[in-house]
Design a protein around this motif. Structure first.
Motif, PDB file in Angstrom:
ATOM      1  N   PRO A  21       2.457   1.918  -8.580  1.00 32.47           N
ATOM      2  CA  PRO A  21       3.034   2.753  -7.515  1.00 32.47           C
ATOM      3  C   PRO A  21       2.841   4.252  -7.744  1.00 32.47           C
ATOM      4  CG  PRO A  21       4.566   1.030  -8.142  1.00 32.47           C
ATOM      5  CD  PRO A  21       3.450   0.973  -9.131  1.00 32.47           C
ATOM      6  N   SER A  22       2.669   4.654  -8.995  1.00 34.65           N
ATOM      7  CA  SER A  22       2.479   6.075  -9.301  1.00 34.65           C
ATOM      8  C   SER A  22       1.043   6.539  -9.112  1.00 34.65           C
ATOM      9  CB  SER A  22       2.907   6.357 -10.749  1.00 34.65           C
ATOM     10  OG  SER A  22       2.168   5.550 -11.657  1.00 34.65           O
ATOM     11  N   ASP A  23       0.122   5.621  -8.806  1.00 29.01           N
ATOM     12  CA  ASP A  23      -1.288   5.983  -8.648  1.00 29.01           C
ATOM     13  C   ASP A  23      -1.554   6.680  -7.324  1.00 29.01           C
ATOM     14  OD1 ASP A  23      -1.942   4.947 -11.094  1.00 29.01           O
ATOM     15  OD2 ASP A  23      -2.823   3.089 -10.316  1.00 29.01           O
ATOM     16  N   ASP A  24      -2.638   7.443  -7.293  1.00 29.74           N
ATOM     17  CA  ASP A  24      -3.088   8.042  -6.041  1.00 29.74           C
ATOM     18  C   ASP A  24      -3.329   6.959  -5.000  1.00 29.74           C
ATOM     19  OD1 ASP A  24      -3.051  10.518  -7.227  1.00 29.74           O
ATOM     20  OD2 ASP A  24      -5.221  10.566  -7.627  1.00 29.74           O
ATOM     21  N   LEU A  25      -3.030   7.282  -3.766  1.00 30.46           N
ATOM     22  CA  LEU A  25      -3.269   6.459  -2.582  1.00 30.46           C
ATOM     23  C   LEU A  25      -2.250   5.339  -2.393  1.00 30.46           C
ATOM     24  CD1 LEU A  25      -7.167   6.149  -2.628  1.00 30.46           C
ATOM     25  CD2 LEU A  25      -5.760   7.793  -1.388  1.00 30.46           C
ATOM     26  N   TYR A  26      -1.293   5.172  -3.320  1.00 32.93           N
ATOM     27  CA  TYR A  26      -0.297   4.131  -3.075  1.00 32.93           C
ATOM     28  C   TYR A  26       0.544   4.446  -1.839  1.00 32.93           C
ATOM     29  CZ  TYR A  26       3.882   1.336  -3.194  1.00 32.93           C
ATOM     30  OH  TYR A  26       4.906   0.503  -2.818  1.00 32.93           O
ATOM     31  N   GLU A  27       0.962   5.676  -1.694  1.00 38.15           N
ATOM     32  CA  GLU A  27       1.793   6.038  -0.545  1.00 38.15           C
ATOM     33  C   GLU A  27       1.047   5.839   0.761  1.00 38.15           C
ATOM     34  OE1 GLU A  27       3.580   9.852  -0.816  1.00 38.15           O
ATOM     35  OE2 GLU A  27       4.658   9.415  -2.674  1.00 38.15           O
ATOM     36  N   GLU A  28      -0.278   6.049   0.742  1.00 40.53           N
ATOM     37  CA  GLU A  28      -1.056   5.875   1.964  1.00 40.53           C
ATOM     38  C   GLU A  28      -1.166   4.401   2.358  1.00 40.53           C
ATOM     39  OE1 GLU A  28      -2.527   9.781   0.293  1.00 40.53           O
ATOM     40  OE2 GLU A  28      -1.710   7.891  -0.433  1.00 40.53           O
ATOM     41  N   CYS A  29      -1.478   3.542   1.397  1.00 39.99           N
ATOM     42  CA  CYS A  29      -1.750   2.143   1.779  1.00 39.99           C
ATOM     43  C   CYS A  29      -0.564   1.213   1.567  1.00 39.99           C
ATOM     44  CB  CYS A  29      -2.972   1.618   1.047  1.00 39.99           C
ATOM     45  SG  CYS A  29      -2.811   1.528  -0.741  1.00 39.99           S
ATOM     46  N   GLY A  30       0.385   1.567   0.696  1.00 34.96           N
ATOM     47  CA  GLY A  30       1.591   0.760   0.543  1.00 34.96           C
ATOM     48  C   GLY A  30       1.448  -0.483  -0.297  1.00 34.96           C
ATOM     49  N   TYR A  31       0.331  -0.627  -1.009  1.00 33.99           N
ATOM     50  CA  TYR A  31       0.106  -1.785  -1.878  1.00 33.99           C
ATOM     51  C   TYR A  31      -0.491  -1.317  -3.197  1.00 33.99           C
ATOM     52  CZ  TYR A  31       0.407  -4.721   2.344  1.00 33.99           C
ATOM     53  OH  TYR A  31       0.813  -5.346   3.495  1.00 33.99           O
ATOM     54  N   VAL A  32      -0.338  -2.164  -4.223  1.00 37.71           N
ATOM     55  CA  VAL A  32      -1.157  -2.054  -5.424  1.00 37.71           C
ATOM     56  C   VAL A  32      -2.099  -3.247  -5.432  1.00 37.71           C
ATOM     57  CG1 VAL A  32       0.582  -0.765  -6.709  1.00 37.71           C
ATOM     58  CG2 VAL A  32       0.524  -3.269  -6.878  1.00 37.71           C
ATOM     59  N   PHE A  33      -3.179  -3.157  -6.233  1.00 37.27           N
ATOM     60  CA  PHE A  33      -4.250  -4.146  -6.167  1.00 37.27           C
ATOM     61  C   PHE A  33      -4.591  -4.628  -7.570  1.00 37.27           C
ATOM     62  CE2 PHE A  33      -4.329  -1.505  -2.497  1.00 37.27           C
ATOM     63  CZ  PHE A  33      -4.696  -2.324  -1.450  1.00 37.27           C
ATOM     64  N   ASP A  34      -4.917  -5.908  -7.654  1.00 36.86           N
ATOM     65  CA  ASP A  34      -5.122  -6.561  -8.943  1.00 36.86           C
ATOM     66  C   ASP A  34      -6.599  -6.711  -9.257  1.00 36.86           C
ATOM     67  OD1 ASP A  34      -4.763  -7.942 -11.284  1.00 36.86           O
ATOM     68  OD2 ASP A  34      -4.281  -9.854 -10.315  1.00 36.86           O
ATOM     69  N   GLY A  35      -7.060  -6.018 -10.316  1.00 37.22           N
ATOM     70  CA  GLY A  35      -8.421  -6.221 -10.784  1.00 37.22           C
ATOM     71  C   GLY A  35      -8.530  -7.387 -11.742  1.00 37.22           C
ATOM     72  N   ALA A  36      -7.436  -7.704 -12.441  1.00 39.36           N
ATOM     73  CA  ALA A  36      -7.421  -8.815 -13.385  1.00 39.36           C
ATOM     74  C   ALA A  36      -6.028  -9.079 -13.937  1.00 39.36           C
ATOM     75  CB  ALA A  36      -8.383  -8.545 -14.551  1.00 39.36           C
ATOM     76  N   SER A  37      -5.252  -8.013 -14.169  1.00 43.64           N
ATOM     77  CA  SER A  37      -4.093  -8.107 -15.050  1.00 43.64           C
ATOM     78  C   SER A  37      -2.886  -8.822 -14.463  1.00 43.64           C
ATOM     79  CB  SER A  37      -3.674  -6.694 -15.475  1.00 43.64           C
ATOM     80  OG  SER A  37      -4.766  -5.995 -16.033  1.00 43.64           O
ATOM     81  N   TYR A  38      -2.552  -8.567 -13.200  1.00 39.80           N
ATOM     82  CA  TYR A  38      -1.357  -9.185 -12.627  1.00 39.80           C
ATOM     83  C   TYR A  38      -1.502 -10.706 -12.573  1.00 39.80           C
ATOM     84  CZ  TYR A  38       0.156  -4.513 -11.146  1.00 39.80           C
ATOM     85  OH  TYR A  38       0.548  -3.190 -11.125  1.00 39.80           O
ATOM     86  N   GLY A  39      -2.688 -11.171 -12.172  1.00 38.19           N
ATOM     87  CA  GLY A  39      -2.912 -12.612 -12.120  1.00 38.19           C
ATOM     88  C   GLY A  39      -2.852 -13.259 -13.492  1.00 38.19           C
ATOM     89  N   GLN A  40      -3.355 -12.564 -14.515  1.00 39.21           N
ATOM     90  CA  GLN A  40      -3.272 -13.093 -15.875  1.00 39.21           C
ATOM     91  C   GLN A  40      -1.830 -13.140 -16.354  1.00 39.21           C
ATOM     92  OE1 GLN A  40      -5.827 -11.040 -18.625  1.00 39.21           O
ATOM     93  NE2 GLN A  40      -7.713 -11.598 -17.558  1.00 39.21           N
ATOM     94  N   PHE A  41      -1.064 -12.129 -16.013  1.00 41.65           N
ATOM     95  CA  PHE A  41       0.330 -12.077 -16.451  1.00 41.65           C
ATOM     96  C   PHE A  41       1.159 -13.182 -15.795  1.00 41.65           C
ATOM     97  CE2 PHE A  41       4.723 -10.529 -16.150  1.00 41.65           C
ATOM     98  CZ  PHE A  41       4.981 -10.224 -17.487  1.00 41.65           C
TER      99      PHE A  41
END
Length: 325
Positions: free
Chosen positions: A225-245
């Motif tokens: 949520p602290s990354d650039d563009l989160y406020e614009e699009c309202g989502y975070v995106f998984d490159g690998a880590s969330y699914g592994q967790f």
């Protein structure tokens, strides 16, 4: 710009290529489209306006499941010229400039899929598109892309590591420029990559990160949520880590696993992050901000079905997105 949200999958069977006999099969490639793709495809077909599988493989699924794609209205298969043309181009470059690395079937196919989808959308003038691998499932509204600056976007993994496992673009020129820059980078050869990227093979994840670091129109989607563009699009995106967790890995790691060299792993080790999957809604909370996760990259393919949303939850989401249920 076409308002339709077009999603593309790519399947490549390297053994069908005229030079396929030159590769080493490390057991991580499949001639057939894997059956777990059905979970991703069925979910995507209800969220995206058009879903296309680019492939020249006749057996789309294992014979024991024999699923016919035609029963899903907005899902289709195409056998485009880019399958052979893009793969031939990549092979010619890599066999000349990467004599030590190009025979790895897994990494060649991974890089080739990226080039195939880029060539496909460029040749057809498709400005807005999404691409993801079979082991991704999606939960959000793809219209987020309309709120982002013009460019081509990739998923984050770790320092020096990007991903096309989920990627998107809202600018044909940026897509075309990225494709040209990728080809130019490949022509630099294995010694350049070894010095610049510290890689020992055709590792597209480091190539993506290198190109993102060089150009403003190539950008990363937010991971936190602290990354650039989160406020614009309202989502975070998984490159690998969330699914592994949430689901563990194919190597036997259980849920709760994270890689210390991933951005997510470092943050988890430091504390301050929590990830939840309640009522088929994946979220991450950072400093009190709870953010919805748009996609999960499910590394443990054997349990991908567990991440299918409930019918009730999906109907509610589609109503929020303005889609017919």
């Amino acid at each position: 710009m076409d308002s339709n949200n077009k999603l593309f999958y790519v399947h490549l069977d390297y053994s069908r290529l005229i030079f396929g006999h030159n590769f080493r099969d490390n057991g991580h490639t499949s001639s057939k489209v894997p059956d777990y793709w059905m979970h991703s495809r069925n979910q995507s077909s209800r969220i995206f306006d058009e879903v296309t599988l680019l492939t020249d493989v006749e057996n789309l699924t294992p014979t024991d499941t024999d699923i016919v794609m035609d029963y899903i209205e907005n899902v289709k298969r195409e056998d485009p010229v880019e399958i052979e043309r893009s793969s031939d181009l990549l092979y010619d470059i890599c066999s000349e400039h990467y004599p030590n690395f190009y025979r790895d079937a897994f990494w060649f196919c991974t890089l080739s899929r990226l080039l195939i989808v880029l060539d496909y959308v460029i040749h057809r003038g498709i400005e807005k598109f999404y691409h993801m691998e079979y082991d991704n499932v999606v939960y959000g509204n793809p219209n987020f892309i309309d709120k982002l600056p013009k460019g081509i976007y990739f998923s984050q993994v770790g320092p020096g590591i990007g991903s096309a496992g989920f990627m998107c673009s809202n600018d044909l020129q940026a897509t075309s420029d990225f494709r040209c820059e990728l080809i130019e980078l490949l022509h630099q050869g294995q010694n350049f990559l070894a010095s610049k990227l510290k890689t020992t093979h055709l590792y597209e994840m480091e190539m993506i990160d290198y190109l993102v670091s060089q150009h403003e129109q190539y950008r990363y989607l937010p991971l936190f949520p602290s990354d650039d563009l989160y406020e614009e699009c309202g989502y975070v995106f998984d490159g690998a880590s969330y699914g592994q967790f949430l689901g563990g890995t194919n190597q036997g790691h259980p849920a709760g696993h994270y890689e210390p060299h991933h951005h997510f792993g470092r943050r988890m080790a430091e504390g301050g992050l929590s990830v939840d999957y309640n009522d088929h809604n994946p979220t991450v909370t950072e400093d009190g901000i709870r953010a919805p996760i748009f996609n999960l990259h499910v590394h443990n393919k054997s349990i991908i079905h567990e991440f299918d949303p409930s019918v009730e939850d999906e109907k509610r989401k589609l109503k929020e997105f303005g889609r017919n249920t």
